[in-house]
Design a protein around this motif. Structure first.
Motif, PDB file in Angstrom:
ATOM      1  N   VAL A 181       0.838  -1.202   0.000  1.00  0.00           N
ATOM      2  CA  VAL A 181       0.000   0.000   0.000  1.00  0.00           C
ATOM      3  C   VAL A 181       0.872   1.249   0.000  1.00  0.00           C
ATOM      4  N   GLN A 182       0.595   2.154  -0.930  1.00  0.00           N
ATOM      5  CA  GLN A 182       1.354   3.397  -1.058  1.00  0.00           C
ATOM      6  C   GLN A 182       0.572   4.621  -0.578  1.00  0.00           C
ATOM      7  N   ILE A 183      -0.740   4.600  -0.815  1.00  0.00           N
ATOM      8  CA  ILE A 183      -1.574   5.772  -0.551  1.00  0.00           C
ATOM      9  C   ILE A 183      -2.757   5.379   0.337  1.00  0.00           C
ATOM     10  N   LEU A 184      -2.996   6.171   1.364  1.00  0.00           N
ATOM     11  CA  LEU A 184      -4.170   5.998   2.228  1.00  0.00           C
ATOM     12  C   LEU A 184      -5.125   7.157   1.998  1.00  0.00           C
ATOM     13  N   ILE A 185      -6.395   6.840   1.732  1.00  0.00           N
ATOM     14  CA  ILE A 185      -7.446   7.846   1.609  1.00  0.00           C
ATOM     15  C   ILE A 185      -8.448   7.607   2.731  1.00  0.00           C
ATOM     16  N   TYR A 186      -8.803   8.645   3.453  1.00  0.00           N
ATOM     17  CA  TYR A 186      -9.777   8.509   4.539  1.00  0.00           C
ATOM     18  C   TYR A 186     -10.576   9.804   4.661  1.00  0.00           C
ATOM     19  N   HIS A 187     -11.515   9.853   5.611  1.00  0.00           N
ATOM     20  CA  HIS A 187     -12.395  11.011   5.759  1.00  0.00           C
ATOM     21  C   HIS A 187     -12.610  11.312   7.249  1.00  0.00           C
ATOM     22  N   THR A 188     -12.016  12.406   7.727  1.00  0.00           N
ATOM     23  CA  THR A 188     -12.292  12.823   9.104  1.00  0.00           C
ATOM     24  C   THR A 188     -13.774  13.132   9.267  1.00  0.00           C
ATOM     25  N   HIS A 189     -14.374  13.732   8.228  1.00  0.00           N
ATOM     26  CA  HIS A 189     -15.804  14.081   8.247  1.00  0.00           C
ATOM     27  C   HIS A 189     -16.535  13.291   7.167  1.00  0.00           C
ATOM     28  N   SER A 190     -16.827  12.048   7.491  1.00  0.00           N
ATOM     29  CA  SER A 190     -17.452  11.154   6.516  1.00  0.00           C
ATOM     30  C   SER A 190     -18.897  11.504   6.215  1.00  0.00           C
ATOM     31  N   GLN A 191     -19.541  12.315   7.066  1.00  0.00           N
ATOM     32  CA  GLN A 191     -20.955  12.630   6.883  1.00  0.00           C
ATOM     33  C   GLN A 191     -21.186  13.821   5.948  1.00  0.00           C
ATOM     34  N   GLU A 192     -20.119  14.422   5.458  1.00  0.00           N
ATOM     35  CA  GLU A 192     -20.287  15.571   4.567  1.00  0.00           C
ATOM     36  C   GLU A 192     -20.825  15.132   3.213  1.00  0.00           C
ATOM     37  N   GLY A 193     -21.891  15.788   2.786  1.00  0.00           N
ATOM     38  CA  GLY A 193     -22.529  15.450   1.514  1.00  0.00           C
ATOM     39  C   GLY A 193     -22.763  16.684   0.667  1.00  0.00           C
ATOM     40  N   TYR A 194     -23.555  16.515  -0.383  1.00  0.00           N
ATOM     41  CA  TYR A 194     -23.794  17.581  -1.347  1.00  0.00           C
ATOM     42  C   TYR A 194     -25.282  17.914  -1.440  1.00  0.00           C
ATOM     43  N   ALA A 201     -28.166  12.067   0.042  1.00  0.00           N
ATOM     44  CA  ALA A 201     -29.096  11.571   1.060  1.00  0.00           C
ATOM     45  C   ALA A 201     -28.351  11.509   2.389  1.00  0.00           C
ATOM     46  N   PRO A 202     -28.851  12.174   3.426  1.00  0.00           N
ATOM     47  CA  PRO A 202     -28.169  12.178   4.729  1.00  0.00           C
ATOM     48  C   PRO A 202     -27.873  10.759   5.227  1.00  0.00           C
ATOM     49  N   GLY A 203     -26.628  10.537   5.622  1.00  0.00           N
ATOM     50  CA  GLY A 203     -26.239   9.228   6.145  1.00  0.00           C
ATOM     51  C   GLY A 203     -25.917   8.198   5.092  1.00  0.00           C
ATOM     52  N   ASP A 204     -26.051   8.554   3.814  1.00  0.00           N
ATOM     53  CA  ASP A 204     -25.793   7.608   2.727  1.00  0.00           C
ATOM     54  C   ASP A 204     -24.352   7.759   2.254  1.00  0.00           C
ATOM     55  N   ALA A 205     -23.516   6.772   2.552  1.00  0.00           N
ATOM     56  CA  ALA A 205     -22.107   6.834   2.158  1.00  0.00           C
ATOM     57  C   ALA A 205     -21.945   6.868   0.647  1.00  0.00           C
ATOM     58  N   GLY A 206     -22.936   6.341  -0.065  1.00  0.00           N
ATOM     59  CA  GLY A 206     -22.865   6.309  -1.523  1.00  0.00           C
ATOM     60  C   GLY A 206     -23.052   7.656  -2.176  1.00  0.00           C
ATOM     61  N   SER A 207     -23.472   8.671  -1.407  1.00  0.00           N
ATOM     62  CA  SER A 207     -23.663  10.003  -1.984  1.00  0.00           C
ATOM     63  C   SER A 207     -22.942  11.080  -1.169  1.00  0.00           C
ATOM     64  N   SER A 208     -21.949  10.677  -0.393  1.00  0.00           N
ATOM     65  CA  SER A 208     -21.184  11.614   0.433  1.00  0.00           C
ATOM     66  C   SER A 208     -19.734  11.662  -0.045  1.00  0.00           C
TER      67      SER A 208
END
Length: 429
Positions: A228-241, A245-252
Motif C-alpha cells: 500500500v502506497q496511498i491511504l485515503i480517509y475522511h475525518t468528516h465522513s458525513q459531509e454530503g452535497y 441523502a443524509p447518512g448515505d455513504a454512496g452520496s457523500s
C-alpha cells in the motif's frame, strides 16, 4: 437690622441647598449600591464611556462642520465627499475592501483531549523529531548522491535556461495549458496573492513559503506498488452535497474516496487503501481526535504508506457555487488545506507540533501548481490556518476540500479525474 436679617436668611437658605444636595447625592449612592447588589447597576466604566462618547460626538459635529466648509460649488456629492474624508482619516478602510476571503467549514483539532497531552508524550515527540531529523539528513545525503549520478547521465536539453535542474513536475506527460514563471514564484508577494489564502488566526512568511525550496523537494514515491502506497480517509465522513441523502455513504465524500481510489489504482497503477471509518457521527467537534488513533493503527500495520489524503467537502454561503469546467464537464473546484501549528495570538503550538510541516506545504504547493498549469481555475487558493489537522503523520499528508454543500454529487465526482491526474503528476516515479 433689616440687612442683618436678610443675610441670616440667605445663609440659612444656602445651608438648606447644600444639605438638600448632600442628601440627593447620598440617595443616588444608596440607590446605586442597592441596584449593584441586584446586578442591575451600570458599571463605572459604562458611565465613563458615556461621557467619552458624548465628547466624541460633539467633536465629530465640529469636525463635520469644518469639512463641509471645505466643499466648493463644483465639489462631488456629499456622500462621496464624506467617504473620501473617511478614507483620508482612516486609510485602512480602503485597504480592507481589497482583502479576499474564503469561508471554510474546516475546524481546528484543538480540543480537550489534545489539551490533556502530558509531558511524557511531548518528550516522545521530541525524540521522534530528533530521529526524523537524523533520518532526513541521511536521506538528503543519499538523494544528493543519487542526483549527482543522474546529472552525469542527463542530457543538456533537460536543463533549465538558468542552469537549474528541471523539477519532476515539469517532466509530467501531457501539454500544459499555461506555463507559470518560476521566477515570479520566487516573489513572496506574488506567491501569497496568487496561490494562498492565509486565515487571520495564523501567520506565515517567506522562510516557510519559499517556492524554490518547495519545488526542490522530491515528492515522488520511493517504494513500489507491491504494498500500500496511498491511504485515503475522511475525518468528516458525513459531509454530503446538495442532492446527497443524509447518512448515505454512496452520496457523500466517502463515494468520492471510492472514485479516487479506483482512478489511482486502475488508471495510474498506485496501490491505494480507502479507509471508510466514521469519526464525526456523534461528535463532529472531536473528529480529528477520534481519527488519530485509527490512523496510527493503519500506518503501523502498513508502514509502506507514503501518502495520506483526508478528503473533505467545504461549507460556504448558499449563494456560492464552486464550479469550473474541466474537459467539458461541470466540475466542483477543490481546495488544498494546510495547518501551520501556529496561531497569531499564541505563536507556535508546541503540543500540536508537526515535524512534517515543510513537506506538507511542499506537497500541496506542487499539487496546486500542477492544477494551475494543467487545469486552470480548478483549484482554489490553498488555505492556511493554525493547528495541525492530523497532517503530521506523513511528509506527504494532504487535506483536500472538494466543492461545497452547494455542489451536486456529480460535480464533485467529476473533480476526481483531474485530482487523480495531478496527484499522479507529482507522485509518479
Amino acid at each position: 437690622m433689616g440687612k442683618a436679617l436678610v443675610k441670616k436668611r440667605k445663609r440659612k437658605g444656602n445651608y438648606k441647598q447644600w444639605l438638600l444636595g448632600a442628601v440627593s447625592v447620598l440617595f443616588v449612592f444608596v440607590c446605586y449600591q442597592n441596584t449593584a447588589v441586584l446586578g442591575n447597576a451600570p458599571a463605572l466604566s459604562q458611565v465613563v464611556n458615556f461621557v467619552r462618547e458624548e465628547i466624541a460626538v460633539a467633536s465629530w459635529k465640529n469636525c463635520m462642520m469644518a469639512m463641509l466648509c471645505e466643499r466648493q460649488e463644483n465639489a462631488p456629492a456629499l456622500d462621496s465627499f464624506l467617504l473620501q474624508k473617511l478614507q483620508d482619516f482612516y486609510p485602512v478602510y480602503a485597504f480592507s475592501e481589497t482583502i479576499a476571503e474564503y469561508d471554510t467549514q474546516i475546524e481546528s483539532d484543538l480540543n480537550m483531549s489534545m489539551l490533556a497531552e502530558n509531558e511524557n508524550q511531548k518528550e516522545q515527540e521530541e525524540e521522534k523529531e530528533k530521529r526524523d531529523s537524523q533520518n532526513e539528513k541521511e536521506q538528503k545525503k543519499e538523494h544528493k548522491d543519487k542526483k549527482e549520478t543522474e546529472d552525469k547521465k542527463e542530457p543538456e536539453e533537460n536543463k533549465e535556461s538558468d542552469g537549474q535542474e528541471t523539477v519532476a513536475l515539469d517532466l509530467a506527460k501531457g501539454d500544459k495549458v499555461v506555463e507559470i514563471s518560476r521566477e515570479k514564484l520566487n516573489d513572496f508577494d506574488y506567491l501569497i496573492q496568487n496561490f494562498y489564502q492565509v486565515d487571520r488566526t495564523t501567520t506565515i512568511d517567506g522562510n516557510e513559503l519559499n517556492a524554490q525550496a518547495m519545488l526542490a523537494k522530491d515528492m515522488r514515491l520511493q517504494g513500489g506498488n507491491e504494498n500500500v502506497q496511498i491511504l485515503i480517509y475522511h475525518t468528516h465522513s458525513q459531509e454530503g452535497y446538495i442532492d446527497s441523502a443524509p447518512g448515505d455513504a454512496g452520496s457523500s465524500v466517502v463515494a468520492l474516496g471510492e472514485r479516487l481510489t479506483k482512478l489511482l489504482t486502475e488508471q495510474y497503477g498506485f496501490n491505494v487503501l480507502h479507509h471508510m471509518g466514521e469519526y464525526d457521527v456523534a461528535d463532529r467537534d472531536n473528529a480529528y481526535s477520534y481519527a488519530g488513533p485509527a490512523l496510527e493503527q493503519i500506518l503501523s500495520e502498513n508502514p509502506s504508506i507514503e501518502v495520506v489524503i483526508d478528503l473533505h467537502r467545504d461549507g460556504v454561503s448558499d449563494n456560492i457555487h464552486l464550479v469550473s469546467e474541466v474537459n467539458g464537464k461541470q466540475t466542483a473546484q477543490i481546495m488544498f488545506f494546510n495547518g501551520l501549528s501556529r496561531t497569531t495570538a499564541n505563536g507556535n503550538i508546541d503540543y500540536l507540533a508537526n515535524p512534517n510541516l515543510a513537506d506538507n506545504l511542499a506537497f500541496s504547493f506542487q499539487l496546486k501548481l500542477a492544477a494551475e498549469e494543467y487545469y486552470p481555475g480548478f483549484a482554489r487558493a490553498t488555505y492556511l490556518k493554525g493547528y495541525r489537522y492530523n497532517l503530521h503523520y506523513r511528509p506527504r499528508s494532504l487535506l483536500v476540500e472538494v466543492g461545497a454543500q452547494t455542489n451536486t454529487l456529480e460535480e464533485a465526482m467529476n473533480a476526481m479525474e483531474p485530482l487523480a491526474d495531478i496527484i499522479h503528476r507529482v507522485l509518479a516515479p
